[in-house]
Motif scaffolding. Structure first.
Motif, PDB file in Angstrom:
ATOM      1  N   LYS A  96       0.819  -1.206   0.000  1.00 53.69           N
ATOM      2  CA  LYS A  96       0.000   0.000   0.000  1.00 53.69           C
ATOM      3  C   LYS A  96       0.860   1.268   0.000  1.00 53.69           C
ATOM      4  CE  LYS A  96      -3.745  -2.314   2.481  1.00 53.69           C
ATOM      5  NZ  LYS A  96      -4.672  -2.343   1.375  1.00 53.69           N
ATOM      6  N   VAL A  97       2.110   1.118   0.453  1.00 53.96           N
ATOM      7  CA  VAL A  97       3.020   2.253   0.574  1.00 53.96           C
ATOM      8  C   VAL A  97       4.380   1.829   0.026  1.00 53.96           C
ATOM      9  CG1 VAL A  97       4.172   3.833   2.189  1.00 53.96           C
ATOM     10  CG2 VAL A  97       1.834   3.053   2.665  1.00 53.96           C
ATOM     11  N   ILE A  98       5.008   2.711  -0.765  1.00 56.55           N
ATOM     12  CA  ILE A  98       6.372   2.486  -1.240  1.00 56.55           C
ATOM     13  C   ILE A  98       7.190   3.718  -0.873  1.00 56.55           C
ATOM     14  CG2 ILE A  98       7.874   1.956  -3.194  1.00 56.55           C
ATOM     15  CD1 ILE A  98       5.367   0.949  -4.684  1.00 56.55           C
ATOM     16  N   ILE A  99       8.317   3.485  -0.218  1.00 55.73           N
ATOM     17  CA  ILE A  99       9.191   4.580   0.197  1.00 55.73           C
ATOM     18  C   ILE A  99      10.545   4.378  -0.479  1.00 55.73           C
ATOM     19  CG2 ILE A  99      10.271   5.762   2.154  1.00 55.73           C
ATOM     20  CD1 ILE A  99       8.015   4.624   3.928  1.00 55.73           C
ATOM     21  N   ALA A 100      11.010   5.412  -1.178  1.00 51.65           N
ATOM     22  CA  ALA A 100      12.281   5.350  -1.890  1.00 51.65           C
ATOM     23  C   ALA A 100      12.891   6.741  -1.959  1.00 51.65           C
ATOM     24  CB  ALA A 100      12.063   4.792  -3.303  1.00 51.65           C
ATOM     25  N   PRO A 101      14.196   6.831  -2.220  1.00 46.15           N
ATOM     26  CA  PRO A 101      14.804   8.155  -2.394  1.00 46.15           C
ATOM     27  C   PRO A 101      14.320   8.857  -3.662  1.00 46.15           C
ATOM     28  CG  PRO A 101      16.474   6.486  -1.913  1.00 46.15           C
ATOM     29  CD  PRO A 101      15.202   5.759  -2.208  1.00 46.15           C
ATOM     30  N   SER A 102      13.985   8.066  -4.701  1.00 44.74           N
ATOM     31  CA  SER A 102      13.469   8.655  -5.940  1.00 44.74           C
ATOM     32  C   SER A 102      12.718   7.595  -6.731  1.00 44.74           C
ATOM     33  CB  SER A 102      14.612   9.234  -6.795  1.00 44.74           C
ATOM     34  OG  SER A 102      15.518   8.212  -7.177  1.00 44.74           O
ATOM     35  N   PHE A 103      11.809   8.072  -7.581  1.00 45.02           N
ATOM     36  CA  PHE A 103      10.993   7.202  -8.430  1.00 45.02           C
ATOM     37  C   PHE A 103      11.089   7.678  -9.873  1.00 45.02           C
ATOM     38  CE2 PHE A 103       8.974   7.135  -4.269  1.00 45.02           C
ATOM     39  CZ  PHE A 103       8.667   5.787  -4.082  1.00 45.02           C
ATOM     40  N   LEU A 121      11.965   9.977   0.444  1.00 40.95           N
ATOM     41  CA  LEU A 121      12.688  10.386   1.646  1.00 40.95           C
ATOM     42  C   LEU A 121      14.189  10.302   1.392  1.00 40.95           C
ATOM     43  CD1 LEU A 121      10.830   8.597   4.602  1.00 40.95           C
ATOM     44  CD2 LEU A 121      10.667  11.003   3.954  1.00 40.95           C
ATOM     45  N   GLU A 122      14.952  10.887   2.288  1.00 38.41           N
ATOM     46  CA  GLU A 122      16.407  10.804   2.199  1.00 38.41           C
ATOM     47  C   GLU A 122      16.861   9.345   2.318  1.00 38.41           C
ATOM     48  OE1 GLU A 122      18.647  13.219   1.661  1.00 38.41           O
ATOM     49  OE2 GLU A 122      16.993  14.644   1.400  1.00 38.41           O
ATOM     50  N   LYS A 123      17.875   9.011   1.530  1.00 39.61           N
ATOM     51  CA  LYS A 123      18.387   7.639   1.501  1.00 39.61           C
ATOM     52  C   LYS A 123      18.860   7.173   2.881  1.00 39.61           C
ATOM     53  CE  LYS A 123      21.156   4.708  -1.470  1.00 39.61           C
ATOM     54  NZ  LYS A 123      21.875   4.659  -2.761  1.00 39.61           N
ATOM     55  N   GLU A 124      19.473   8.079   3.648  1.00 34.76           N
ATOM     56  CA  GLU A 124      19.999   7.718   4.959  1.00 34.76           C
ATOM     57  C   GLU A 124      18.894   7.236   5.897  1.00 34.76           C
ATOM     58  OE1 GLU A 124      20.671  10.530   3.317  1.00 34.76           O
ATOM     59  OE2 GLU A 124      22.765  10.102   2.773  1.00 34.76           O
ATOM     60  N   GLN A 125      17.739   7.920   5.861  1.00 29.11           N
ATOM     61  CA  GLN A 125      16.615   7.519   6.710  1.00 29.11           C
ATOM     62  C   GLN A 125      16.067   6.170   6.280  1.00 29.11           C
ATOM     63  OE1 GLN A 125      14.965   8.971   9.624  1.00 29.11           O
ATOM     64  NE2 GLN A 125      14.477   6.795   9.448  1.00 29.11           N
ATOM     65  N   ILE A 126      15.910   5.997   4.980  1.00 24.11           N
ATOM     66  CA  ILE A 126      15.402   4.722   4.465  1.00 24.11           C
ATOM     67  C   ILE A 126      16.341   3.590   4.851  1.00 24.11           C
ATOM     68  CG2 ILE A 126      14.929   3.414   2.339  1.00 24.11           C
ATOM     69  CD1 ILE A 126      13.999   6.123   1.112  1.00 24.11           C
ATOM     70  N   GLN A 127      17.642   3.833   4.756  1.00 18.89           N
ATOM     71  CA  GLN A 127      18.625   2.801   5.076  1.00 18.89           C
ATOM     72  C   GLN A 127      18.527   2.362   6.534  1.00 18.89           C
ATOM     73  OE1 GLN A 127      20.382   1.704   2.380  1.00 18.89           O
ATOM     74  NE2 GLN A 127      20.919  -0.016   3.700  1.00 18.89           N
ATOM     75  N   LYS A 128      18.263   3.297   7.427  1.00 16.83           N
ATOM     76  CA  LYS A 128      18.101   2.946   8.853  1.00 16.83           C
ATOM     77  C   LYS A 128      16.947   1.976   9.030  1.00 16.83           C
ATOM     78  CE  LYS A 128      19.848   7.328  10.703  1.00 16.83           C
ATOM     79  NZ  LYS A 128      19.475   8.607  11.349  1.00 16.83           N
ATOM     80  N   TRP A 129      15.819   2.256   8.378  1.00 11.08           N
ATOM     81  CA  TRP A 129      14.659   1.363   8.496  1.00 11.08           C
ATOM     82  C   TRP A 129      14.899   0.028   7.798  1.00 11.08           C
ATOM     83  CZ3 TRP A 129      11.006   5.953   7.051  1.00 11.08           C
ATOM     84  CH2 TRP A 129      10.699   6.686   8.212  1.00 11.08           C
ATOM     85  N   ILE A 130      15.597   0.066   6.665  1.00  2.00           N
ATOM     86  CA  ILE A 130      15.914  -1.190   5.959  1.00  2.00           C
ATOM     87  C   ILE A 130      16.729  -2.101   6.869  1.00  2.00           C
ATOM     88  CG2 ILE A 130      17.415  -2.132   4.140  1.00  2.00           C
ATOM     89  CD1 ILE A 130      16.268  -0.022   2.239  1.00  2.00           C
TER      90      ILE A 130
END
Length: 197
Positions: A96-103, A121-130
């Protein structure tokens, strides 16, 4: 389309850049005429071997990600050809949701039109959650109305979102629904032109 104001779900981390639409839904599965049923073919060449058996080396086949509804991924997600089947497959699978630095632009707009909340979102934030989601199940709360994400550690991250699409998704309106809201005006116009007697 399904209305969404808030969504809480588990993350599936797919830490790859430049995932194109042929990887999301391979071309041999584009023959269906419905919008549904494409989820079984999502990431098909990564999920299955040449005999149609699940691959043990692709993370989406790991039982810990069963039921994940939030996809976290890398740069330029949805690049390649402009097939609308790609968001159909993701939605049908349960994302239902996709989060990426760019699409990729066309994929981004196709996703919004089909009710997928796509967040940059910023890549650094996404990486923390990954990293958290790779270790164990990790949940995010997506508050579209207030444009913020709350993670399991009670961190709050704000995000930008196009206002016109926000209203559509929060109300479950697609472009046909918006057109039907004007049906009285359309009828009046058609009668004035003598299109329908």
């Amino acid at each position: 389309m399904e209305a969404m104001r808030k969504h809480t779900g588990f993350i599936y981390p797919l830490d790859r850049d430049n995932i194109d639409t042929d990887q999301i839904i391979p071309k041999q599965f584009l023959k269906r005429i419905e919008r549904t049923g494409f989820g079984q073919f999502l990431f098909y060449n990564w999920r299955f071997d040449e005999n149609g058996n699940e691959r043990n080396d692709f993370s989406l086949n790991d039982p810990k990600y069963k039921g994940a509804s939030i996809l976290l991924t890398g740069e330029n997600f949805g690049c390649g050809s402009s097939r609308e089947h790609a968001p159909w497959a993701l939605l049908d699978y349960g994302f239902k949701v996709i989060i990426a630095p760019s699409f990729a632009d066309i994929f981004y707009n196709n996703s919004l039109k089909n009710g997928i909340v796509v967040i940059q979102l910023e890549k650094e934030q996404i990486q923390k959650w990954i990293e958290k989601a790779e270790q164990s199940k990790y949940e995010l709360q997506i508050d579209l109305e207030n444009q913020k994400i709350i993670d399991e550690d009670n961190n709050i991250v704000h995000f930008d979102f196009p206002q016109d699409h926000k209203e559509k998704i929060m109300n479950g309106w697609d472009e046909i629904d918006l057109t039907l809201k004007l049906s009285d005006k359309i009828d009046t116009y058609e009668k004035s032109r003598g299109i329908f007697a």
